[in-house]
Design an enzyme around this catalytic site. Structure first.
Site, PDB file in Angstrom:
ATOM      1  CE1 TYR A 152     -42.308 -50.369  17.003  1.00 21.36           C
ATOM      2  CE2 TYR A 152     -40.470 -48.824  17.138  1.00 21.36           C
ATOM      3  CZ  TYR A 152     -41.527 -49.382  16.431  1.00 21.36           C
ATOM      4  OH  TYR A 152     -41.792 -48.951  15.151  1.00 21.36           O
ATOM      5  CG  ASP A 245     -33.263 -52.370  19.729  1.00 21.86           C
ATOM      6  OD1 ASP A 245     -32.540 -51.375  19.508  1.00 21.86           O
ATOM      7  OD2 ASP A 245     -34.410 -52.486  19.272  1.00 21.86           O
ATOM      8  CE  LYS A 273     -35.274 -44.041  17.839  1.00 22.47           C
ATOM      9  NZ  LYS A 273     -36.501 -43.494  18.180  1.00 22.47           N
TER      10      LYS A 273
HETATM   11  C1  LIG Z   1     -35.321 -49.655  20.751  1.00 21.51           C
HETATM   12  C2  LIG Z   1     -35.748 -49.360  19.357  1.00 21.51           C
HETATM   13  N1  LIG Z   1     -35.428 -50.208  18.367  1.00 21.51           N
HETATM   14  C3  LIG Z   1     -35.776 -49.976  17.084  1.00 21.51           C
HETATM   15  C4  LIG Z   1     -36.508 -48.862  16.757  1.00 21.51           C
HETATM   16  C5  LIG Z   1     -36.899 -48.608  15.340  1.00 21.51           C
HETATM   17  O1  LIG Z   1     -36.124 -47.588  14.844  1.00 21.51           O
HETATM   18  P1  LIG Z   1     -36.578 -46.751  13.534  1.00 21.51           P
HETATM   19  O2  LIG Z   1     -37.766 -45.966  13.941  1.00 21.51           O
HETATM   20  O3  LIG Z   1     -35.371 -45.937  13.211  1.00 21.51           O
HETATM   21  O4  LIG Z   1     -36.884 -47.752  12.484  1.00 21.51           O
HETATM   22  C6  LIG Z   1     -36.860 -47.941  17.747  1.00 21.51           C
HETATM   23  C7  LIG Z   1     -37.633 -46.735  17.424  1.00 21.51           C
HETATM   24  O5  LIG Z   1     -38.007 -45.969  18.259  1.00 21.51           O
HETATM   25  C8  LIG Z   1     -36.477 -48.209  19.083  1.00 21.51           C
HETATM   26  O6  LIG Z   1     -36.805 -47.382  20.077  1.00 21.51           O
END
Ligand SMILES: Cc1ncc(COP(=O)(O)O)c(C=O)c1O
Length: 457
Positions: A152, A245, A273
């Site tokens: 995700y 990511d 995060k």
């Molecule tokens: C691996 C990863 N990338 C991107 C995102 C998206 O981040 P945001 O919710 O801060 O937009 C998340 C959200 O949980 C994530 O787990």
């Protein structure tokens, strides 16, 4: 029966949450500001949080293992983070004119990624992956990119897609542009043959592969040995970039995130995060060569709130003073104890469930049918957003969550798909882990009865 009893007890325990939800629903779709946060019969509404504890508006106290969907490796309201926010606010909340603190934070991030040269800041994980993909496309001059399934990457168009069992695509949302998706290829995790085939089917067309180095949006699925190295090699052989990511692994899986943990040096790293301890802070990190595209204004990266002083200060405190190299051992050890404790109880009660853990994270999967997929193959099946949805017993997962809440534990984010995980922060204690396991010892007995009843129906 168990599920109904637990739901009734939840409703009885949380009348003020219900009131708050009713009110919110009048002015907000579903009464929540991220679709993931809705929960049936109603979400729990929070009043405050500190350390490993969180209190809802009804005054119920919980030990929180969700840590803001994994943001809070530092734990709730870490005193240094709180003080930083208070002090920083007195110096202004935003300038949108450069200031010195952003370079200090960039330097701190680069200490964790010493093979990288430069950083640009954003305000979320979604923004970060959006800019990283655009940068990779701009740099390579190629439009198509590969998303590794099970990952995700946020809420922008081209990543809002899953592969189905038969290789078709399923969009997570209406309104996503079909045209944007035309330039997307999805490939299963841990499958280098499929990756090679995808490159061959799109010769000289792939700009980048974006992957979560550990899949943390389908529970916890680590990469197979050598996968990430070989993936990097494959990308480079085909003239593509590798984007890690690290939104959920950065400053969590190790001081230097997944790059350090697996000793891999991708081309672009996405962070958010944990680096911001809960304030909206994201960053993408890359080489001077690739970032040159932004420097020359050939790839555009903008944002009013980027590098706002409060987030910069919080990031600095978090990385420099709080999540220092020496703090990781304790939560990792506590996590191993928790995972081992779960596994022992699952075995003792012969529950159709399995636990996977890594670093500060762990997850328990409640399985629909233990016979269908042999244990050693399960990780492969979970490693796709569809696979996990199909294999999980959502009733048992929900009963687990509600029963743990009854014991004053929020074990994982409110979800019945087992697609999230717990986070052990640096503020969790041995006593927190012991209480978590005592609670699961009782819950496991209840779940065993529930499973037995289901089989007998
Ligand atoms: C691996 C990863 N990338 C991107 C995102 C998206 O981040 P945001 O919710 O801060 O937009 C998340 C959200 O949980 C994530 O787990």
């Amino acid at each position: 029966m168990l599920l109904q009893r637990l739901e009734a007890a939840y409703v009885a325990r949380t009348p003020k949450s219900k009131q708050a939800h009713d009110r919110a629903q009048r002015v907000t779709p579903s009464g929540v500001h991220s679709n993931f946060r809705n929960f049936d019969p109603h979400p729990t509404f929070i009043d405050r949080a500190e350390g490993s504890r969180i209190w809802d508006v009804d005054g119920n106290e919980y030990i929180d293992f969700t840590m803001g969907f994994g943001c809070l490796m530092a734990g709730h309201a870490h005193p240094e983070v709180v003080k930083t926010i208070q002090d920083a606010a007195t110096r202004g909340t935003i300038y949108a004119i450069p200031h010195e603190r952003s370079a200090l934070l960039a330097e701190e991030i680069l200490k964790r990624y010493p093979f990288m040269d430069q950083v640009r800041f954003t305000n979320s994980g979604s923004e970060t992956t959006m800019h990283a993909i655009r940068l990779a496309r701009g740099y390579t001059g190629r439009e198509t990119f590969i998303k590794v399934d099970g990952g995700y990457h946020g809420a922008h168009d081209p990543v809002m897609v899953w592969a189905t069992e038969d290789g078709e695509r399923d969009m997570l949302s209406q309104g996503v542009s079909e045209k944007a998706l035309a330039a997307l290829v999805t490939v299963p995790f841990n499958d280098l043959e499929a990756m090679e085939a995808a490159f061959k089917a799109n010769p000289d067309a792939i700009s980048a592969v974006i992957v979560e180095p550990v899949l943390l949006n389908v529970g916890v699925i680590p990469p197979e040995e050598g996968y990430l190295h070989q993936l990097l090699d494959l990308c480079h052989r085909h003239g593509a970039l590798l984007i890690f990511d690290e939104v959920k692994t950065g400053a969590k899986l190790a001081y230097g995130g997944a790059c350090e943990f697996y000793d891999v040096q991708p081309d672009i790293v996405c962070l958010a995060k944990a680096i911001g301890s809960g304030v909206p802070l994201g960053a993408f990190v890359s080489s001077k060569e690739i970032m040159g595209k932004i420097e020359r204004d050939e790839v555009f990266h903008t944002g009013t709130y980027n590098s706002n002083p409060i987030c910069m200060e919080v990031g600095l405190t978090t990385l420099k003073n709080v999540l220092t190299k020496d703090v990781y051992e304790k939560p990792f050890d506590l996590n191993s104890q928790l995972v081992d404790g779960y596994n022992a109880l699952i075995k003792q009660h012969d529950l159709p469930a399995m636990t996977v853990g890594i670093g500060p994270n762990g997850n328990v999967y409640f399985l629909k049918d233990t016979q269908d997929v042999p244990l050693e193959d399960r990780a492969k099946h979970f490693a796709s957003n569809h696979g996990i949805f199909d294999l999980i017993d959502h009733d048992v997962a929900k009963a687990y969550l509600l029963a743990m809440l009854e014991h004053g534990i929020i074990p994982v984010p409110f979800s019945v798909t087992c697609s999230e995980q717990w986070t052990i922060s640096i503020q969790h204690t041995q006593a927190d882990i012991d209480r978590h396991l005592e609670a699961f010892a009782d819950v496991a007995v209840q779940l065993k009865e529930m499973v037995a009843e289901k089989v007998n129906v």
